[in-house]
Every structure is written in structure tokens, then in C-alpha cells.
Motif scaffolding. Sequence first.
Motif, PDB file in Angstrom:
ATOM      1  N   VAL A   1      -5.309   6.291  -0.976  1.00 21.57           N
ATOM      2  CA  VAL A   1      -4.203   5.362  -0.819  1.00 21.57           C
ATOM      3  C   VAL A   1      -4.228   4.411  -2.008  1.00 21.57           C
ATOM      4  O   VAL A   1      -5.293   3.994  -2.476  1.00 21.57           O
ATOM      5  N   THR A   2      -3.032   4.089  -2.510  1.00 21.65           N
ATOM      6  CA  THR A   2      -2.908   3.155  -3.629  1.00 21.65           C
ATOM      7  C   THR A   2      -2.543   1.775  -3.099  1.00 21.65           C
ATOM      8  O   THR A   2      -1.635   1.643  -2.273  1.00 21.65           O
ATOM      9  N   PHE A   3      -3.260   0.754  -3.573  1.00 20.69           N
ATOM     10  CA  PHE A   3      -3.036  -0.618  -3.115  1.00 20.69           C
ATOM     11  C   PHE A   3      -2.612  -1.498  -4.288  1.00 20.69           C
ATOM     12  O   PHE A   3      -3.311  -1.556  -5.311  1.00 20.69           O
TER      13      PHE A   3
ATOM     14  N   THR B   1       1.756  16.432   9.037  1.00 21.51           N
ATOM     15  CA  THR B   1       0.674  16.237  10.003  1.00 21.51           C
ATOM     16  C   THR B   1      -0.250  15.082   9.647  1.00 21.51           C
ATOM     17  O   THR B   1      -0.831  14.471  10.526  1.00 21.51           O
ATOM     18  N   ASP B   2      -0.397  14.777   8.353  1.00 21.65           N
ATOM     19  CA  ASP B   2      -1.315  13.711   7.957  1.00 21.65           C
ATOM     20  C   ASP B   2      -0.611  12.391   7.703  1.00 21.65           C
ATOM     21  O   ASP B   2      -1.247  11.412   7.304  1.00 21.65           O
ATOM     22  N   ASP B   3       0.697  12.343   7.900  1.00 19.06           N
ATOM     23  CA  ASP B   3       1.431  11.103   7.676  1.00 19.06           C
ATOM     24  C   ASP B   3       0.894   9.973   8.562  1.00 19.06           C
ATOM     25  O   ASP B   3       0.691   8.850   8.111  1.00 19.06           O
ATOM     26  N   ALA B   4       0.633  10.277   9.850  1.00 15.41           N
ATOM     27  CA  ALA B   4       0.122   9.251  10.765  1.00 15.41           C
ATOM     28  C   ALA B   4      -1.255   8.762  10.328  1.00 15.41           C
ATOM     29  O   ALA B   4      -1.566   7.571  10.421  1.00 15.41           O
TER      30      ALA B   4
ATOM     31  N   ALA C   1       0.851  -1.184   0.000  1.00 14.07           N
ATOM     32  CA  ALA C   1       0.000   0.000   0.000  1.00 14.07           C
ATOM     33  C   ALA C   1       0.884   1.230   0.000  1.00 14.07           C
ATOM     34  O   ALA C   1       1.890   1.283   0.711  1.00 14.07           O
ATOM     35  N   THR C   2       0.558   2.220  -0.828  1.00 14.47           N
ATOM     36  CA  THR C   2       1.344   3.447  -0.908  1.00 14.47           C
ATOM     37  C   THR C   2       0.442   4.656  -0.734  1.00 14.47           C
ATOM     38  O   THR C   2      -0.743   4.604  -1.051  1.00 14.47           O
ATOM     39  N   TYR C   3       1.012   5.737  -0.228  1.00 11.50           N
ATOM     40  CA  TYR C   3       0.265   6.978  -0.080  1.00 11.50           C
ATOM     41  C   TYR C   3       1.154   8.121  -0.524  1.00 11.50           C
ATOM     42  O   TYR C   3       2.341   7.943  -0.773  1.00 11.50           O
ATOM     43  N   PRO C   4       0.632   9.364  -0.660  1.00 13.99           N
ATOM     44  CA  PRO C   4       1.460  10.453  -1.183  1.00 13.99           C
ATOM     45  C   PRO C   4       2.717  10.616  -0.338  1.00 13.99           C
ATOM     46  O   PRO C   4       2.669  10.460   0.878  1.00 13.99           O
TER      47      PRO C   4
ATOM     48  N   ASN D   1       5.839   5.502  -0.052  1.00 14.47           N
ATOM     49  CA  ASN D   1       5.236   6.793  -0.389  1.00 14.47           C
ATOM     50  C   ASN D   1       5.005   6.885  -1.893  1.00 14.47           C
ATOM     51  O   ASN D   1       5.913   6.732  -2.669  1.00 14.47           O
ATOM     52  N   GLY D   2       3.888   7.179  -2.379  1.00 16.52           N
ATOM     53  CA  GLY D   2       3.610   7.372  -3.776  1.00 16.52           C
ATOM     54  C   GLY D   2       2.210   7.659  -4.265  1.00 16.52           C
ATOM     55  O   GLY D   2       1.281   7.568  -3.562  1.00 16.52           O
TER      56      GLY D   2
END
Length: 1237
Positions: A281-283, A225-228, A208-211, A265-266
Motif C-alpha cells: 500500500v502506498t501512503f 477478491t483482495d479489494d476488501a 493511502a492508495t493500493y493497486p 486506487n494506485g
Amino acid sequence: MRILWLILIIPLQILGLRRTNKVYEETYKGYYNYADMTDRLQRFSQKYAHICSLVSIGQSVEGRELWVSRITTSPTADVPGKPRFKYVGNIHGDEALSRQLLVYLIEYLLTQYGRDVRVTELVDRTDIYIMTSMNPDGFERAVEGDCTGSSEGRENAKHHDLDKSFSDEDKLFSKTSEDLPEVTAVMQWILEKKFVLSGSLHGGSVMATYPFYDGSSYVTSGLTTDDALFRHLTRTYTENHPIMKMNNPDCPEDLNTSFGDGITNGGMQNYNYFKGNCFEVTFGLSCCKYPPASQLFIEWTNNKEALLAYIHQAHIGVRGFVMTRSGFGLPNATISISGTDHNITTWMFGDYYRLLLPGIYDITASSPGFLSNTVKNVPVIEGKATLLNFTLEEPVEEMLLLDPSEQPMITNDRLSTPGLPTSMSPIHTLDFQHHSYDEMEMFLQLLSAIHPSITYLKSAGRSVQGRNLYVMEISTNPGVDQQGKPEVMFLGNLHGNEFIGREILLNLVEYLCRNYGEDPLVTRLVNSTKIHIMPSMNPDGYELKQVSGDLSIIGHGNSHHVDLNANFPKQPRSGNTVEAETRAVINWIKTHFFVLSASIRGGTESGLGLIWSLLFFLFHMKIDTVFAFYVMVGTDMLTWAYRSTDTLAVNIGLSCELLPPEKLLSEYWEKNHRALLHFIQQVHLFVRGMVTDGQSGKGIANATVMVEGSSHHVHTSSTGQYWRPLAPGSYHITASASGYTPMSVSVHVLETRVEQVDFRLTRDTLQPSVEEGEQKDFEKLMEWLLAPGELDQLIRSLIPAQTLQYRTYRERTEFLRGLTFNFPHITRLYSLGQSTEFRTIWALEIAGNLKFPQPAEPKIRFVAGVHGNAAVGPELLLEFASFLCLNYGRNPAITKLIDRSRLLLLPCVNPDGREQAQEGLCSSSVGYTNAHGTDLDTDFFYGNASAQPETRAMMDLISGGGFSLSIVLEGGSLLATYPYDRPNQHAQNEQTLRYLASLYASSHPFMHLGKPGCTKKSEEIPGGILKGADFRSHTGSMKDFSLDVGLCPEITVYTGCCTFPSEPPLFSLWMENRLPLFRMLLEVHRRLSGVVRDSKGHPVSDAVVVVNGSMNVHADSQGRFTTLVAPGTHQLLVQAHGYRQELQQAARSTLMVVVVINTVNSNRSRVTSLMSILICALLIWHLRSAKFSRIQDGVRWLRSKRDVLRMEAIASEKSPLRQEFLDESESEEDPFLVEGH
């Protein structure tokens, strides 16, 4: 010949139309190409149109539609207050698995809605959008089995990577929409919908990836702040995916298979985050981008739970509305969180959802042209969104006069934390202006979303032009039938050109909502009354008037130019054409029991002064003449309502003008709003009461209540309640019902209080009652279900619940709450107490009439989890509960069974032990005891002051009595046991207890064989049943306590040799036990029950019924008794002080046995008592002075006379001779041996 062709062709066409709606069951054997996918999605939207719609948001380069399935209630309308969620698949055309899994997800959500509690709650509370394929052109070029993919299939038809083509935060979009129509369509879609949460599904890796992944300058801003939060969202998916959570996918072509917790991260998510309000979120779903079709089912199994769990995350954080002082939502208002520079904006209704992790936050709402509003220390808890509404003020000079202490209200399921005390002046902010239909619709939807605990918005029907006739119900627990609450109705805009009623009623709706909890009168009225308000009956005429100007005649009628107030039928079957609006209002009124109704009108200056003049007239003249003031051509609504319904209706004219100027609306409101509240209050100052069956005490539905001298009759509700408006004075009131003898009473009505007048009607013996007819139908149902194979066949035909899985305490709690949320009319969840570690011991009650138990209604208890390591029982009971709820109202047999029963399910008595137990350990003792190390099944002693809290909770429940039977599910063997568990004691009704245990065992496919096979040395158990003491002898058991104290037989069922098997066998265990569980539910209806009455028909409350000479059953205060017995004929000896005993034979049945006993003649009773005293004296004299042989002869003589004496004396424990006679089993020598010592 032509006719013949029509006969042949038309049925084929009809069949063809029907075939288009058929959705074939998924086989998981192949991928859908574009045409197949389109066909399947269209069939879904046709078959499940009530929760699914299908739209295209654009086209691909090659002209293929970009389909989006929307799944929610009201899938074609935008509804405020629901978070919007989306899944997007197949962004890269060669990553095909996501496309197929999303088709499976759509089918699962649609087919499980109404069956699976979790799915039902998701669909009800979430606006779900699923785009199965964003790149249909690329998919058509991809090749099945190609795990690494190719650029030809990955990119769109113009050779662009769609995932990398979304515009950057700081750069202009360089590519044209002709090159990237797919991206353009999705960008517009994202901006329009303002999604709360999104999942982008890919292939080629399992992670799973996120920005962010591209090194943008803004990586260090919002992410800090939004990483968690992003990590929490990704973990939600990965922890529910069996491969991802291992962080070792072993994908050979993937260079980044491991990153922390399976998170990197992505992606396209940057655009969602910065431009669209949305956290995405990308899965990566699988190592292979286009796996063979043979792996589809495995991949669906791997991802299903993760896909569902991720959707749930749309409901965390903070939610609410940002409104103006007038109560309208502010779109595009900014929501800011202190400490983060990532803001979101409100949607079209002013509603917002801001995802946040648990904590305390300072939150600000702002909008250009308004003063910002900050609320400090807003608590956010886990799992539920906190409700936080904002009202923004315009920066005008008058703002300086506002009370600065006024704060928004913060609420959630566990929290109700108001801000500082508000001003004592009423909270009222509605603009005094004329509102169009669209404005009225939006305003009502907003209020319903903001005040869900006291409002229920529905449509009574539609106008000729298709506009909704909205009704706002305002009450606590709205939308649910509630005994004891009278109903009052307001209707406005009967004539489209009478604006005053519509605007005043909109003000009234908002005034009640905003002042609830603030104004004592408003709060009292909403708590005690069901208030129904239809602001506009003629929305078409209103809109026509708005367009056509001030000509008074324009808009008076509906769009067919029909005066709706002269359109109500003169007679029930009159031939006049009834308009759509009129028909809707007729049906609406007839489905409710409105006590008072008011039509708010314009064009006459009666004001609320007219209300009081009408009421004064009502109080001093006959009710029937009130309507003479409103004689009209044809039949008006008031006259129809008076003749055809129970309601007392009045017209209230508030202004001389049909269309008063907007500047006067506030003046009319100030003059009339308190009087409107007092009008509602009048419903509580009349005559009310219950009409019940004199024998059973059950309310009689549709009974007629008549007042002498009035032709206006009212009728009782389904629970037997009635309300009758009457002026102060003396009246003669009569209640009557089919099959009953009418009853009349005289009553004096006062002006200052309600008069409670109840009627208990006696059945007319010449006519069979409705209840007797229902009883005969139920007897036939029981006879059918007890026929060989019929119950099993019924169970197989029912909708399966399919909820089997092991649940933690928290998951079990949420599941139970979900059941009560989805089935509020037949379920009630409450706490029996708390465990040692303060976990709640939940009890779930299931019944057709929850609030009003009927005397003849059998009550059965199902218990599990007394030993925490016996983990199967709790899950079987949860499945049983779901099974019953899902089929109630759908299957007539189950509906009747629940309507006539009361089930109490206790899934886990020992929640602390259950939390400690471990899956897969069949014989482990971990979790067997509670947190104090006590075996709860050895702690049930009457008067035990040191009982464990779990034991105390169960003892209090059992001591309350009322249960006919209890079934306890245990583990560790395969058999059923009956009382007693303590050694060397036999129950009076052991034959019945043994029968009940054998009933369960014989309904089980293996238990009755008597071969548990739990150990190599296991002995055969005949019939699969044992007395408790013969299985595991011990004292202090719940089974023994239930029989001794609760007078309720309890059967303990051991469902299998393994106490905590792995999860897969749960389904087979359910299949084995579902028939026995239902069989025990049927058995409580085959009891021996009856009523003891004297010769005058009065109940005998202290009667004792001795069954078969051994078991004593005590009658209740109404003379009723009940007990479970084995099949056959039974001897009943009925005894009561002051009455002759009565001997009667009876067989168990669903019918009640009536036993009539006669009083003892007083003179004869005295003679009998004197004879008893004399015989006692003679006996004592003989014992002390006679010779042994003469004494023995005397005893034999007394024995020969015993039966005669018993027939003449009262056979009770108080008889003075009882202890002097020997039982048949005693030796004749015994008393003399004692005397000899």
C-alpha cells in the motif's frame, strides 16, 4: 620517545573506535543528507548489532548505496517462519519526509526494544526491512521547503520516474539497468525476499492508495477478491493517523484529496502484488513534499502509531510450511485460496504467509512433481494467523496404499482443530540418507518453526570452522526451567566419520515432534521429560569426511585433527588444550542437570542391546565400574562427565561400520528407535526427591546427595531437586549442604517405579546459612532504600516503560499477554472470573519464584477499576507492571525486591463499566457501576448469595487470605482513606491503618498537603488522609471486607479530582504516584513477623498473638504470624491452648521474631480449674444471698485477686471466670442494677 608516542596515540585510537559506535539522540531539527544518513545508519547497526544489520542492495546512477536496515532477532541470518515486512521511502527524491521518518522509525524500534512490549514483540516476531531512500540522487537535488516538487528532484539521475518504471505484468521491460539501477536492484530484492507486506511512503498528499491506477487489463482479476483486504490494510494506517482519518487533509495542490475513506486506487505496488507475493500500500504522508525541518517532529508524531500498527498486519491470515514426505520444505510451492485467482508461493524454507481477512477458506498447496493437497473450511480469526502445514506426496504407485484420511493440522492461539483421525501407524517421514551440515541446519530450523510449542533450537557454541553445534530441546514449555522434569541428553557425531549417530538422532528429533499427541509413549515422555539432542558435535570432521571419501581415518578428529573424545580435561585445571567443540559441550553439560546421557556411536555393533547390557550391569554391580568398558587414551567424554558432573553417561554403538550405507539406515532405525525411547523412560525409574530447609521449607540449591559405596555424587538444582540413577536393591543415601547437618536414610529401589526420597535438613547453628547471608544483604538494601531521597533516586535511574495510554478491554488484554510473553519467568496471567458481560477479570502476578511461594514472602495486592469511570488507575498499574518487568534482571535492587515479594495486580475489576466510560468527562457517572447498575463497592457482604460476578471474583480472592497489604486506586479526589467505610466502627489496629494511609500520602508530592481543590468549597484534609467513613460513609465496601474477612489492611487512594481526564495528563499522574507505589511495596517488608514454637522447637499452630492488647493475629499451621504495624515497639501477648501465655516486646523488622512458649503443668492446671469453679460458686451464692455492701466488698476483693488468678490460669476466652469479672471501663454498679431489675 617512540614508546611515549605509542602511549599517547593508542588511547586516542581506542577512544576514536569507541566514538564511532556512539549514536546521538535524535533532535528532529534537520534533514540528513546522504553522508549523514549513511553515518547514522551505520552507527545504529554497530550499537544494536544483536537486532540490526545494514546492507546495500545496489547503487544509484551516481554510485550512492541503496541502504537497507534489517531489524529482527538474528539480523544476519535467514530464519524460517518469520514474515518479512518492508518500508520503502524517498522513491521520488523530492518527497523527503518519508526518508526522514523512516530514520526515526529505525531509531525508535532499536531504542524501545526490550522496553516497550509492543515494539519488542514486533521485532521478535517479524523480519523488518527499511529502505530509507530508494532515490538518493534525486534527494540531493531537491530543495527544502518546496512543497510542489520538481522533476529534477523527483526523478533519478537519468530522468526516469522510479515509481512508474517497474515492469508490467504482460510487457517486457523496455528500459536498461544502466538507466534504472535503483529499480533493477529493488526488483531483484523483492523477488529474493518474497515479502509478505510492504508500505511505500510518498509525499504531496495525505491519503493511502493500493493497486491499481493505470487501467491495466488485470484490474478486474485479483482485485475482485483482495479489494476488501487492501481496504483493511489501508484503514489500519489511516485510522491511526490523525489527519488521514479525518478525510479532509486540505492539501491545495492535491486534486485527489478525498476518495471514500481516504483511499484511492494506485503505484510500484503492482509489481509487488503480481511478481513478489507482497501486498503493498502506498501512503502519502503530508501535503508538502519537502516540508521545512521545523515540522519534522509534528509529522513524526502524526505517523508513528500508524507506522507501527501497519507492521502488525503482517501477522494476519494463514501461515505455515509446505513440506515433502521427508520433512524438507518445498520452496516455490503455490498456495491457492478458493474463490481468488491471486496465488502466492513459498519461500526458501517452504514457509508461507497469506494475508486474509477473518472467515472460512478452502486452501490448496501444490508443487510440480507432487500431488496437490487441499484443506477445506480453514478458519481465520481476527488478529492472529492460523497455522496450516501441508505435506505433499509424490505421485508414485505406492501412494495408493496411503490412508486417505490423513489431514494437515490447523492451529492458532484460540483453536486446535485436527483433521480427520490419522492412521494408527507412526508418523515418520525423514529420508534415510546422509545429510550435509546445511541440510541438517535447515531441517532443524524447520522442525523448530513447525513445532514451536515443544521445541527450542539453540547453539551450544561453534566448531573451529565456525559451524553451529545445534541442540534441539524437546519438551512442553521448552527453553524454560521446570521443576519436576528430569533432563536427558543425546549426543552424536563425536567423531566426524561416525555418521550413524548423527542420522539416528535427526530421525529421533523428527519422530518425537511428529508423534507428539499421536503416540502415547512419545507424548508421555515429552510431557514429563526435558530431552536435549545434539546431532553433531563434530560438524567439521563430518564435512571433511564427506569430501574425502571412505578412508576411515579421515574426519575422525576435528579440523585441527584432534580426537574430541580424548580432549576432555583430566582434572578441573589440567593444562591440556581444549578444543572449541569440547569447550562448548563442557559448558553445555555444566549448565544443565542431565540425569542420563548417551553418546550415539558407530564402529562397534553394540546396538541398543548394549544399553540394556550396561543397564543390567548397572543394576547388578557398582555404578562406578560401568565405564571400564570404554578405556581410552586420554580422558574421554564419559569419564569426564562421570567425574565432573552429575550425569550418568553411556556410549551406545549402533553399527560395526563408521559409515553404513544409506540403504541400511532405515534398518538401524527400526531396530533401535523404541529402545531409544525406553532409554529416556529410564530416567523416571530411579530415585528422586527434594532437599529442603527444615525451617523454611525452601529448596536448598547445590546440596550433595551421596550413595554409600559409590564415589559418584549428584547435586540438587536451583529449586532443591535431585535425581539419582540406581539399580534395584537397598541403599543408604545421605544428603548434605553447607551450613546444615547431614541426613541419611535407607531406601529400597524397585525396578518398576520411581522412589521419592525427600530430605529436610536442619541448620547447623555453628555456621551461618546462605539464607541468613542473603537476609542480611536484603536488610542492608532496605536500609539504603528507606534513607531520605534514595528510593526516589533509584526510581529516576531505572529504565522507563513509557507505555501510558488509555486502553480498551481488548488492548489491555493484549498488553497483559505481551508482558507474560516477554517476561515469562517473573509474570503469570490468570483469570479471576468474568464480568456481567463476560469479560475476563485479569490478575497479573509478578514474583521472582512464581511456582514455589516461600512462607516468609510478603504478598501485596494492587487493585484498580472497581468503578469503571476511574480510568487512571488501570493505566498506572499497567505502567507499574511494565516498569518492574523491564528493570528486573537489569537493576540489582529491583531484582532483589521482586525476588523477595509477590505482587498481584488487578488492573480492572469492572471491565464492563470501563468500556462505557468516556474520556475527558471528569465527573460523569457513566461507567461507575457494572453492567447491572450495581456499585461494586457496596456489594461486599460475607455470605452474599446474590453478589455480582465481579464482586464474587474479588471476594473469593480476598477470602483466600495471605495478603499483607492491599492498595486500591480510585479517582474523583486527591487523598488516601483507610478502614472502615461503614459508620460508627473503629478498627482494632486503627493506628496502623492511619499510618499506612499517611505513608502513601506523604510520598505523594501534593496529596500530603491536604488540599484536594476538587471543588471551590473543598475543605483541607490534614495530611491528605481520612477514615473511609469520614469521606464517603457506606456499607459493603471492599476495604471493610478485606480487613474483616481477608485480615488484610486496604488503603484506597484517590489519584486526582478528575475521574477520566484526557490522555496527556497520564504521564504527570504516573510521575506523582510511582514513588508512593514503590514505597508501599517496601513497607510490606517492614512488617512484624515471627514464629511461635514450644520448648522443643516445634511450631505451635493454634497460637494467637495479641498485639498491643487489641489486635489478634492468628498463627498458621507452621506457627508463623505476620502483621503490619506502625513504627515503634509493640507488646506481644502469645496465647495457645495448653501453653502458658508469653509476654514479649518486639519492633517491626525484616527479621522474624521467635517466641517460645512452655506447656502448662497438668497438676497445677487441675488445681487452677478447681479454684475457678469454687470462686464461681462463691460469687453466685454472694449475689443471691449477701447484702449489697458485702457483695460490693466481695467484688472489690475479687478484682484485687484477678491479676494473680490470671497468671495462674490460661488467659483465653474459654476461662470460666472471664465473664464474671468487670472490665476496667465498666461501672461497679452495673451488675447489681441488672440484678435489681
